[in-house]
Design a protein around this motif. Structure first.
Motif, mmCIF file in Angstrom:
data_model
loop_
_atom_site.group_PDB
_atom_site.id
_atom_site.type_symbol
_atom_site.label_atom_id
_atom_site.label_comp_id
_atom_site.label_asym_id
_atom_site.label_seq_id
_atom_site.Cartn_x
_atom_site.Cartn_y
_atom_site.Cartn_z
ATOM 1 N N LEU A 5 0.828 -1.206 0.000
ATOM 2 C CA LEU A 5 0.000 0.000 0.000
ATOM 3 C C LEU A 5 0.864 1.259 0.000
ATOM 4 O O LEU A 5 0.549 2.239 -0.676
ATOM 5 C CB LEU A 5 -0.938 0.003 1.204
ATOM 6 N N ASN A 6 1.956 1.232 0.753
ATOM 7 C CA ASN A 6 2.868 2.380 0.756
ATOM 8 C C ASN A 6 3.451 2.607 -0.632
ATOM 9 O O ASN A 6 3.578 3.748 -1.094
ATOM 10 C CB ASN A 6 3.999 2.173 1.766
ATOM 11 N N GLN A 7 3.841 1.532 -1.315
ATOM 12 C CA GLN A 7 4.385 1.660 -2.667
ATOM 13 C C GLN A 7 3.339 2.222 -3.622
ATOM 14 O O GLN A 7 3.641 3.079 -4.453
ATOM 15 C CB GLN A 7 4.895 0.311 -3.170
ATOM 16 N N ILE A 8 2.103 1.740 -3.516
ATOM 17 C CA ILE A 8 1.027 2.243 -4.370
ATOM 18 C C ILE A 8 0.831 3.737 -4.132
ATOM 19 O O ILE A 8 0.718 4.527 -5.082
ATOM 20 C CB ILE A 8 -0.282 1.464 -4.120
ATOM 21 N N ALA A 9 0.785 4.127 -2.874
ATOM 22 C CA ALA A 9 0.594 5.541 -2.544
ATOM 23 C C ALA A 9 1.761 6.385 -3.065
ATOM 24 O O ALA A 9 1.553 7.471 -3.613
ATOM 25 C CB ALA A 9 0.454 5.708 -1.037
ATOM 26 N N ARG A 10 2.976 5.887 -2.937
ATOM 27 C CA ARG A 10 4.159 6.626 -3.395
ATOM 28 C C ARG A 10 4.106 6.835 -4.908
ATOM 29 O O ARG A 10 4.349 7.932 -5.406
ATOM 30 C CB ARG A 10 5.419 5.863 -2.992
ATOM 31 N N GLY A 48 1.428 6.693 -6.855
ATOM 32 C CA GLY A 48 0.309 7.578 -7.165
ATOM 33 C C GLY A 48 0.611 9.028 -6.869
ATOM 34 O O GLY A 48 0.260 9.919 -7.648
ATOM 35 N N ASN A 49 1.292 9.279 -5.759
ATOM 36 C CA ASN A 49 1.633 10.662 -5.405
ATOM 37 C C ASN A 49 2.668 11.253 -6.355
ATOM 38 O O ASN A 49 2.566 12.409 -6.755
ATOM 39 C CB ASN A 49 2.156 10.740 -3.968
ATOM 40 N N SER A 50 3.667 10.460 -6.705
ATOM 41 C CA SER A 50 4.731 10.996 -7.569
ATOM 42 C C SER A 50 4.249 11.189 -9.004
ATOM 43 O O SER A 50 4.678 12.105 -9.698
ATOM 44 C CB SER A 50 5.966 10.096 -7.545
ATOM 45 N N SER A 51 3.345 10.341 -9.473
ATOM 46 C CA SER A 51 2.854 10.464 -10.850
ATOM 47 C C SER A 51 1.618 11.357 -10.934
ATOM 48 O O SER A 51 1.145 11.655 -12.024
ATOM 49 C CB SER A 51 2.528 9.087 -11.424
ATOM 50 N N LYS A 52 1.113 11.767 -9.782
ATOM 51 C CA LYS A 52 -0.080 12.627 -9.706
ATOM 52 C C LYS A 52 -1.299 11.979 -10.366
ATOM 53 O O LYS A 52 -2.156 12.656 -10.901
ATOM 54 C CB LYS A 52 0.177 14.007 -10.329
ATOM 55 N N THR A 53 -1.357 10.631 -10.333
ATOM 56 C CA THR A 53 -2.495 9.931 -10.929
ATOM 57 C C THR A 53 -3.566 9.610 -9.901
ATOM 58 O O THR A 53 -4.635 9.144 -10.255
ATOM 59 C CB THR A 53 -2.050 8.630 -11.616
#
Length: 103
Positions: A65-70, A72-77
């Protein structure tokens, strides 16, 4: 650093009983007795068997989940709502892991 020593004399039955109690919570006798004396209650048993596997699985899910959030946050998707849902899921997983370990 612990420099002071508290010595007590025990008969074989007392020694074995304390040893068994310490073993039941996976602690050395000195740690068990120190915890018991200082808190005036025995330490909680550590997680074992299936519980350890469940906690490990929950930790892996939390890491994913942390990887998914990271990403998503970095790609702004991710929308703010999606980030909130991932964060809520991660917090719930940590709560479950804490309940399983008794911490």
């Amino acid at each position: 650093m612990r420099e002071n020593i508290l010595a007590i004399r025990l008969d074989d039955d007392e020694w074995n009983r304390i040893s068994d109690m310490a073993g039941s919570v996976s602690l050395p006798m000195s740690s068990y007795v120190r915890s018991f004396i200082l808190t005036q209650r025995p330490p909680k048993p550590r997680a074992s068997g299936v519980t350890v596997e469940a906690v490990a699985a929950l930790n892996r899910i939390g890491a994913l989940l942390n990887q998914i959030a990271r990403v998503g946050n970095s790609s702004k998707t991710f929308s703010a709502a999606e980030v909130g849902r991932v964060t809520a899921a991660r917090e719930r997983i940590l709560e479950i892991a804490t309940d399983l370990t008794g911490d």
